[in-house]
Design an enzyme around this catalytic site. Structure first.
Site, PDB file in Angstrom:
ATOM      1  N   ARG A   1       0.999  -1.020   0.126  1.00 20.99           N
ATOM      2  CA  ARG A   1       0.150   0.265  -0.568  1.00 20.99           C
ATOM      3  C   ARG A   1       1.214   1.502   0.106  1.00 20.99           C
ATOM      4  NH1 ARG A   1       2.795   1.935   3.664  1.00 20.99           N
ATOM      5  NH2 ARG A   1       1.291   3.687   4.426  1.00 20.99           N
ATOM      6  N   GLY A   2       0.479   2.245   0.371  1.00 21.28           N
ATOM      7  CA  GLY A   2       0.329   4.173  -0.256  1.00 21.28           C
ATOM      8  C   GLY A   2       1.343   3.499  -1.405  1.00 21.28           C
TER       9      GLY A   2
ATOM     10  N   ASN B   1      -3.596  16.024   4.511  1.00 23.38           N
ATOM     11  CA  ASN B   1      -3.231  14.305   4.693  1.00 23.38           C
ATOM     12  C   ASN B   1      -3.817  13.580   5.567  1.00 23.38           C
ATOM     13  OD1 ASN B   1      -0.841  13.015   4.787  1.00 23.38           O
ATOM     14  ND2 ASN B   1      -0.327  14.116   7.170  1.00 23.38           N
ATOM     15  N   LYS B   2      -3.455  12.227   6.059  1.00 24.04           N
ATOM     16  CA  LYS B   2      -3.992  11.942   7.010  1.00 24.04           C
ATOM     17  C   LYS B   2      -4.776  12.266   8.580  1.00 24.04           C
ATOM     18  CE  LYS B   2      -3.933   7.848   6.759  1.00 24.04           C
ATOM     19  NZ  LYS B   2      -5.179   7.288   5.888  1.00 24.04           N
TER      20      LYS B   2
ATOM     21  N   GLN C   1      -1.537   3.425  11.172  1.00 27.70           N
ATOM     22  CA  GLN C   1      -0.707   2.786  10.952  1.00 27.70           C
ATOM     23  C   GLN C   1       0.920   3.228  10.827  1.00 27.70           C
ATOM     24  OE1 GLN C   1      -3.393   4.869   9.270  1.00 27.70           O
ATOM     25  NE2 GLN C   1      -3.963   4.668   7.758  1.00 27.70           N
TER      26      GLN C   1
ATOM     27  N   ASP D   1      -1.256  14.034   0.833  1.00 27.74           N
ATOM     28  CA  ASP D   1      -1.521  12.786   0.037  1.00 27.74           C
ATOM     29  C   ASP D   1      -2.236  14.549  -1.388  1.00 27.74           C
ATOM     30  OD1 ASP D   1      -2.451  11.548   2.428  1.00 27.74           O
ATOM     31  OD2 ASP D   1      -3.083  10.118   1.103  1.00 27.74           O
TER      32      ASP D   1
ATOM     33  N   ARG E   1      -7.039  -1.120  -7.846  1.00 26.78           N
ATOM     34  CA  ARG E   1      -7.195  -0.045  -6.714  1.00 26.78           C
ATOM     35  C   ARG E   1      -7.577   0.916  -7.274  1.00 26.78           C
ATOM     36  NH1 ARG E   1      -3.911  -0.436  -1.924  1.00 26.78           N
ATOM     37  NH2 ARG E   1      -6.222   1.855  -1.448  1.00 26.78           N
TER      38      ARG E   1
END
Lengths: 358, 358
Positions: B54-55, B256-257, B205, B246, B97
């Site tokens: 992921r990422g 971002n997160k 995470q 992001d 994805r």
């Protein structure tokens, strides 16, 4: 705004009944609602120690009821025999949660009442009077919460979102709660409140207890993770934040569950008023400010594990149980005697001295 | 400061080897370090879909390698046969994805290279050239991270605590990471950095991936819960915060997160510089500011459950995956072409146009 008499469910963590002391097992929440009925004071002691009940005020009520139970079912056949047994009952209760201030306060109160009564010779009357005293302790906790709730409810928005933190509810106080009591009274007054509930890691009191209390009480809520508080204070049209307190210094600096400080900063940054709801027994005016409040450091395992499941590698983890919110972030403190505002050094002392003179 | 050549472990989420594409199974971290070796491109597609990797940047590398693997082991006996098969290979990778921008970027790049090569008739050379292209994609990601790391490391304190958020590390980028790359380069330069790692609920995470990466890499860390960030920014002598991104709007507002916004506010409140480390591919200059960045809302079950275990009653839960940090809280943005500072509308455009002219 008129008081509506809406019959709402209020969690009862502890109740005195004819069958004995009934406790809701908070360790099983939210997955199971299981109550235990204790007829032996040693069972009450074990329940306090094993955290069937938690929250300082609720533990105080449990201690008082434990003593009353021990006296009620004592095998003593004379007042002298009961006088010999009484300290042993108190000792068993005392050795459960050694740092719980409310527990020792409740024991001292029961001891004082027993000392008054022991002059008389009617064993039955002494037993009934101690049961009455324990129930009185419970009623006083309830009255304190109700008063805090009424004072605080005025500051809640007529409509919209309110955020809280951790569990300052009925489960913790054996009344209607402090912060959740404010929300409950406002809701009963007809205010259309929706509560944002941070889960409150590591122990998840928000997710497990506050979400359960509000849900059972019919008050709408949304559960969030602790890293969403800023996002919702910025975008969620939140009208107020209200939390409890573990200790309040003379200048208004407030220690409460870890995460409270950051909620207060984010509230101020987004022009949302941040309130504290707490009984005057929470005041510690011997401390000039928050820097003197010791912060309990708990086990790293509470952070690296969730409900027994490992979520992180074997690395160091910090676990301060509380943080300190400087008074400058606090818009008001709701107590059972009224509302304190800045400058707190004056307003808190004024409320505390009212108590002393009452 | 001199570059020391310290041999440090860097997580390798994906590698091209003679045996095939080797992927570290991130779903099993941190409890198990298990790698899979794939020789069939359909296995790579399934691994992307099932989040073995992921990422966004790492997924781009996996997509390029998946295409290369499909071509390498193609049963085609002529260039014409390979030309017929090639779109089917790309389609299988594309359907894994659907919202991963880097995945489509990587596919377009492999398609363009194939179009260049398909003019020649040597099947073996075409296969080798596509393998080389996939490895080149990986090397470019690594070079981008290294450059971001070098620019950012200058801003890290010589000694003391640095906070990050989520996982902007090697596991996410297949290089040394963006935010964690900055920390790694600073650490390799001899800066005595200790990292505060918020666990980053709901997906953890931070606890699962960042704590593991740092621990394996020999960089000291302390894991904290997300409601401790304010407490440590106030009391922990933190010298800098550095996170990934992001998407970055033209004015510097950064998505971002979830939780990044509140860390940025708390950093500013406590005079700790807050930095963003991100490749220029993260810029979205078509958006004037952060209000135009859509926020993905994910399943409530991620909040009410942790690793399959229910932690809350059956109540509504919010789960925004990202938040937006206004540019005014960001001290600088580290990119592979240099450091952007306020006013970002000018500095970001300047860096982006360098890219276009390169």
């Amino acid at each position: 705004m008129e008081n509506k008499t809406v019959a709402m469910y209020v969690a009862q963590p502890i109740e005195w009944t004819d069958r004995g002391v009934v406790m809701l097992d908070q360790r099983r929440l939210p997955s199971e609602e299981i109550s235990h009925t204790y007829t032996d004071y040693r069972e009450v002691a074990r329940a306090i120690r094993e955290m069937v009940i938690r929250g300082a005020p609720a533990i105080g009520v449990a201690a008082a009821m434990g003593v009353a139970l021990g006296v009620l079912h004592s095998p003593a056949t004379s007042v002298d025999e009961l006088r010999a047994e009484f300290p042993r009952i108190c000792d068993v209760i005392a050795k459960t949660r050694p740092t719980a201030v409310d527990l020792f306060w409740a024991l001292e109160r029961m001891k004082a009442r027993f000392a008054e009564l022991a002059a008389q010779s009617d064993l039955h009357k002494i037993k009934q009077a101690l049961v009455a005293e324990a129930r009185q302790v419970h009623l006083e906790k309830k009255a304190t919460d109700e008063a805090i709730g009424r004072y605080g409810a005025e500051f809640m928005p007529r409509e919209g979102q309110v955020m809280t933190q951790c569990n300052a509810g009925a489960l913790a106080t054996a009344g209607i709660g402090t912060a959740l009591g404010v929300i409950r009274v406002a809701f009963e007054q007809g205010k259309k409140i929706h509560v944002l509930v941070p889960e409150t890691r590591p122990y998840l009191q928000g997710a497990r207890l506050t979400a359960w209390e509000l849900h059972r009480g019919g008050i709408p809520l949304t559960l969030i993770t602790d890293n969403m508080v800023g996002h919702f204070l910025k975008t969620g049209k939140v009208g107020a934040v209200v939390t409890g307190a573990d200790r309040i210094a003379a200048n208004g600096d407030t220690a409460n569950k870890i995460g409270t400080y950051q909620i207060a900063v984010l509230a101020k940054e987004n022009n949302v008023p941040f309130y504290v709801a707490a009984p005057i027994s929470t005041f510690d005016l011997s401390l000039p400010d928050g820097s003197h409040i010791p912060i309990e450091e708990r086990s790293a395992a509470e952070v690296t594990h969730i409900q027994g499941v490992r979520i992180a590698p074997d690395v160091p983890a910090a676990n301060p149980a509380f943080d300190v919110t400087p008074a400058s972030y606090i818009a008001a403190i709701f107590t059972e005697r009224g509302v304190a505002k800045s400058p707190y050094t004056q307003s808190l002392r004024s409320l505390a001295s009212e108590k002393a003179s009452a």
